[in-house]
Design an enzyme around this catalytic site. Structure first.
Site, PDB file in Angstrom:
ATOM      1  N   ASP A  63      -4.172  34.839  85.054  1.00  0.00           N
ATOM      2  CA  ASP A  63      -2.812  35.195  85.556  1.00  0.00           C
ATOM      3  C   ASP A  63      -2.609  34.036  86.570  1.00  0.00           C
ATOM      4  OD1 ASP A  63      -4.371  35.466  87.998  1.00  0.00           O
ATOM      5  OD2 ASP A  63      -3.887  37.557  88.539  1.00  0.00           O
ATOM      6  N   HIS A  64      -1.422  34.012  87.443  1.00  0.00           N
ATOM      7  CA  HIS A  64      -1.134  32.847  88.137  1.00  0.00           C
ATOM      8  C   HIS A  64      -2.164  32.478  89.034  1.00  0.00           C
ATOM      9  CE1 HIS A  64       0.115  36.719  89.863  1.00  0.00           C
ATOM     10  NE2 HIS A  64      -0.221  36.402  91.046  1.00  0.00           N
ATOM     11  N   CYS A  68      -8.607  35.788  86.998  1.00  0.00           N
ATOM     12  CA  CYS A  68      -7.797  36.173  87.932  1.00  0.00           C
ATOM     13  C   CYS A  68      -8.161  35.738  89.276  1.00  0.00           C
ATOM     14  CB  CYS A  68      -7.359  37.623  87.903  1.00  0.00           C
ATOM     15  SG  CYS A  68      -8.568  38.750  88.065  1.00  0.00           S
ATOM     16  N   GLY A  69      -7.670  36.177  90.428  1.00  0.00           N
ATOM     17  CA  GLY A  69      -8.096  35.907  91.629  1.00  0.00           C
ATOM     18  C   GLY A  69      -9.637  36.313  91.980  1.00  0.00           C
ATOM     19  N   GLY A 104     -11.480  38.305  89.442  1.00  0.00           N
ATOM     20  CA  GLY A 104     -11.819  38.428  88.511  1.00  0.00           C
ATOM     21  C   GLY A 104     -11.948  40.082  88.106  1.00  0.00           C
ATOM     22  N   ILE A 105     -11.791  40.829  89.211  1.00  0.00           N
ATOM     23  CA  ILE A 105     -12.042  42.270  89.166  1.00  0.00           C
ATOM     24  C   ILE A 105     -10.942  43.098  88.158  1.00  0.00           C
ATOM     25  CG2 ILE A 105     -12.198  44.350  90.508  1.00  0.00           C
ATOM     26  CD1 ILE A 105     -13.122  42.792  93.042  1.00  0.00           C
ATOM     27  N   GLY A 106      -9.754  42.519  88.668  1.00  0.00           N
ATOM     28  CA  GLY A 106      -8.446  43.138  88.009  1.00  0.00           C
ATOM     29  C   GLY A 106      -8.650  42.939  86.445  1.00  0.00           C
ATOM     30  N   MET A 107      -8.821  41.804  86.095  1.00  0.00           N
ATOM     31  CA  MET A 107      -9.224  41.559  84.590  1.00  0.00           C
ATOM     32  C   MET A 107     -10.318  42.294  83.994  1.00  0.00           C
ATOM     33  SD  MET A 107      -6.842  39.297  83.268  1.00  0.00           S
ATOM     34  CE  MET A 107      -5.953  37.860  83.375  1.00  0.00           C
ATOM     35  N   ARG A 142     -34.183  46.955  71.564  1.00  0.00           N
ATOM     36  CA  ARG A 142     -33.981  48.322  72.641  1.00  0.00           C
ATOM     37  C   ARG A 142     -32.470  47.957  73.204  1.00  0.00           C
ATOM     38  NH1 ARG A 142     -36.593  44.463  75.305  1.00  0.00           N
ATOM     39  NH2 ARG A 142     -36.189  44.042  77.761  1.00  0.00           N
TER      40      ARG A 142
HETATM   41  C1  RB5 Z   1      -3.035  38.370  91.928  1.00  0.00           C
HETATM   42  O1  RB5 Z   1      -2.538  38.035  93.396  1.00  0.00           O
HETATM   43  C2  RB5 Z   1      -4.348  38.995  92.303  1.00  0.00           C
HETATM   44  O2  RB5 Z   1      -4.201  40.243  92.606  1.00  0.00           O
HETATM   45  C3  RB5 Z   1      -5.244  38.820  90.981  1.00  0.00           C
HETATM   46  O3  RB5 Z   1      -5.296  37.701  90.518  1.00  0.00           O
HETATM   47  C4  RB5 Z   1      -6.577  39.587  90.842  1.00  0.00           C
HETATM   48  O4  RB5 Z   1      -7.461  38.897  91.910  1.00  0.00           O
HETATM   49  C5  RB5 Z   1      -6.534  41.007  90.875  1.00  0.00           C
HETATM   50  O5  RB5 Z   1      -7.679  41.535  90.373  1.00  0.00           O
END
Ligand code: RB5
Length: 144
Positions: free
Chosen positions: A7-8, A63-64, A66-69, A130
């Site tokens: 993302d950005h 992403c910022g 990595g959690i959202g991705m 395994r």
């Molecule tokens: C974007 O501002 C941010 O929320 C996104 O990159 C990410 O960190 C979400 O998990």
């Protein structure tokens, strides 16, 4: 071919990973974003579908945090996405989990480490044995 997307928040880190790993012979399919603000699940879906369709062997998502991705990627059938911020995890998620997507946080780790993590992730094979049984149990959960 490796599918990659961000993302950005992850544009500069993605460029660094592509540059470092291309120099080692890896080829990338870049699914965006090139800089425009975007919603990370859209990019996660594009990268993961390249992997599940067999068009790309593995995927990298940034992403910022990595959690959202990683949350979005792990909703997609056939994807085992690992959020990595250390070398041991990037290596062992291939050896033991047969992860097919690695996620990283551009606001949590540096670009040098990101390139090292991507390298070990892409160069390490699955150990099988395994661990295959455990992957099969994950797949069973996915199908329930
Ligand atoms: C974007 O501002 C941010 O929320 C996104 O990159 C990410 O960190 C979400 O998990």
């Amino acid at each position: 071919m490796i599918a990659i997307g961000c993302d950005h928040a992850g544009v500069e880190m993605k460029k660094a990973v592509i540059e470092a790993l291309s120099a080692q012979g890896f080829e990338f399919k870049d699914l965006g974003t090139d800089g425009e603000p975007c919603d990370y699940p859209v990019i996660a879906e594009a990268v993961c579908k390249e992997v599940t369709s067999g068009g790309c062997e593995k995927g990298i998502l940034i992403c910022g945090t990595g959690i959202g991705m990683s949350m979005a990627a792990n909703k997609i059938k056939g994807i085992r996405a690992a959020l990595c911020a250390d070398y041991f995890s990037a290596k062992y998620t291939r050896l033991h989990n047969d992860a097919n997507v690695m996620c990283m946080g551009a606001r949590t780790i540096g670009q040098g480490l990101a390139c090292e993590l991507a390298e070990v992730f892409l160069k390490t094979g699955f150990e099988g044995g395994r661990h295959q049984r455990r992957i099969d149990l994950i797949t069973k959960l996915e199908n329930e």
